[in-house]
Design a protein around this motif. Sequence first.
Motif, PDB file in Angstrom:
ATOM      1  N   UNK A   1       0.845  -1.191   0.000  1.00  0.00           N
ATOM      2  CA  UNK A   1       0.000   0.000   0.000  1.00  0.00           C
ATOM      3  C   UNK A   1       0.882   1.243   0.000  1.00  0.00           C
ATOM      4  N   UNK A   2       0.606   2.186  -0.905  1.00  0.00           N
ATOM      5  CA  UNK A   2       1.417   3.388  -1.010  1.00  0.00           C
ATOM      6  C   UNK A   2       1.226   4.294   0.207  1.00  0.00           C
TER       7      UNK A   2
ATOM      8  N   UNK B   1      13.776  11.462  -1.348  1.00  0.00           N
ATOM      9  CA  UNK B   1      13.097  10.358  -0.683  1.00  0.00           C
ATOM     10  C   UNK B   1      13.724   9.028  -1.083  1.00  0.00           C
ATOM     11  N   UNK B   2      13.746   8.040  -0.184  1.00  0.00           N
ATOM     12  CA  UNK B   2      14.346   6.741  -0.495  1.00  0.00           C
ATOM     13  C   UNK B   2      13.735   6.123  -1.743  1.00  0.00           C
ATOM     14  N   UNK B   3      14.583   5.564  -2.594  1.00  0.00           N
ATOM     15  CA  UNK B   3      14.129   4.987  -3.861  1.00  0.00           C
ATOM     16  C   UNK B   3      13.148   3.846  -3.665  1.00  0.00           C
TER      17      UNK B   3
ATOM     18  N   UNK C   1      -2.570  13.049   3.288  1.00  0.00           N
ATOM     19  CA  UNK C   1      -1.205  12.924   3.790  1.00  0.00           C
ATOM     20  C   UNK C   1      -1.039  11.970   4.954  1.00  0.00           C
ATOM     21  N   UNK C   2      -0.209  10.922   4.770  1.00  0.00           N
ATOM     22  CA  UNK C   2       0.252  10.127   5.908  1.00  0.00           C
ATOM     23  C   UNK C   2       1.473  10.785   6.536  1.00  0.00           C
TER      24      UNK C   2
ATOM     25  N   UNK D   1       5.634   5.497  -2.423  1.00  0.00           N
ATOM     26  CA  UNK D   1       4.910   6.697  -2.005  1.00  0.00           C
ATOM     27  C   UNK D   1       4.090   7.286  -3.142  1.00  0.00           C
ATOM     28  N   UNK D   2       3.087   8.052  -2.744  1.00  0.00           N
ATOM     29  CA  UNK D   2       2.307   8.875  -3.666  1.00  0.00           C
ATOM     30  C   UNK D   2       2.472  10.317  -3.219  1.00  0.00           C
TER      31      UNK D   2
END
Length: 334
Positions: A1-2, A22-24, A48-49, A28-29
């Motif tokens: 899950x993104x 951001x880590x590769x 936003x999470x 994420x979205x």
Amino acid sequence: MKTSVVICDDSNLARKQMARSLPDEWDVEITFAVNGEDAMEKLRKGMGDVLFLDLNMPILDGYGVLEAIKNEGIPVLTIVVSGDIQKEAHERVKSLGALDFIKKPIDKNKLQELLTKYGVNSESDLTKHKPTLDTMMDDETRDVLQEVTNVAMGQAGSLLAEVLKVFVKLPIPNVNVLEVSELSMALQSVESNTATSGVCQGFISGGVAGEALLILNDSGFEDIAKLMNYEGQMNDKIELELLMDIGNILIGSVLKGLSEQLDLNFSQGHPVVLGQHANVSELIYTNSTHWKKTLTIEISYGLEGYDVTCDLLLLITEDSIPTLQNKLNFLFDV
């Protein structure tokens, strides 16, 4: 899950640099916000999470965003990203609820260390930092929601009384945070050995979504049929029609009453039959695979002089709480 990430900075270059840092491997979205006000609009919609937040911005700065997040109980993890390296700035953002502070320009390795430290880029650990429904819905907010529901419940009861030409008994609505396993216990007015029939209907509007469940005591079908002038032999088909009719009246009226008070415009899905002639717990259990912990509003209706009892449950999703909280706060402040 993104993981839903909001990057808030008034600089287009800074937003892109943050996104590239951001880590590769992080799924994420990303959503960009150009200032604090823009960020709050997105957060209130549950976008936003994790929030990466600049401090110095026009319209609404980072400090204002942190205060708004705290006041509205929005469940987002915030990491401040700023060129302001003053000790006082670090302390202030921490006191306002920020998870941590990282300075500009972004060092990708240091960002990775920070995310690993807090487990932010791990889905299982991410939930540990989020506020729970219990902490987000304080007593004052519950009281406001209960009063809003009380007004909507009264409007629905009045319409039901007009249609059936009877007096409708209206107890105080209950507002609780419940696990799925507790839902059947919430229906205290329905005895565990009583056969019931149920229908549910989804609803959604501007960041608030959920399901409305109507549970009707089977012993009341004969009386409802008489009150609604149904003729002929009772059977499952007739009972289903009666159930749908009562559901349309109560669910539609309650949602209309809530929407008018909270400035929401609910769209309703098609009603779905939960089951007929079953125990309450069976109706809940059979149809609850997609429900988790939820904000539950229970409304019980009874008809004076008749053996008719029905319970209406509004199950509001956890993601809806920030928007609902904001609406309730605005209503309370007024």
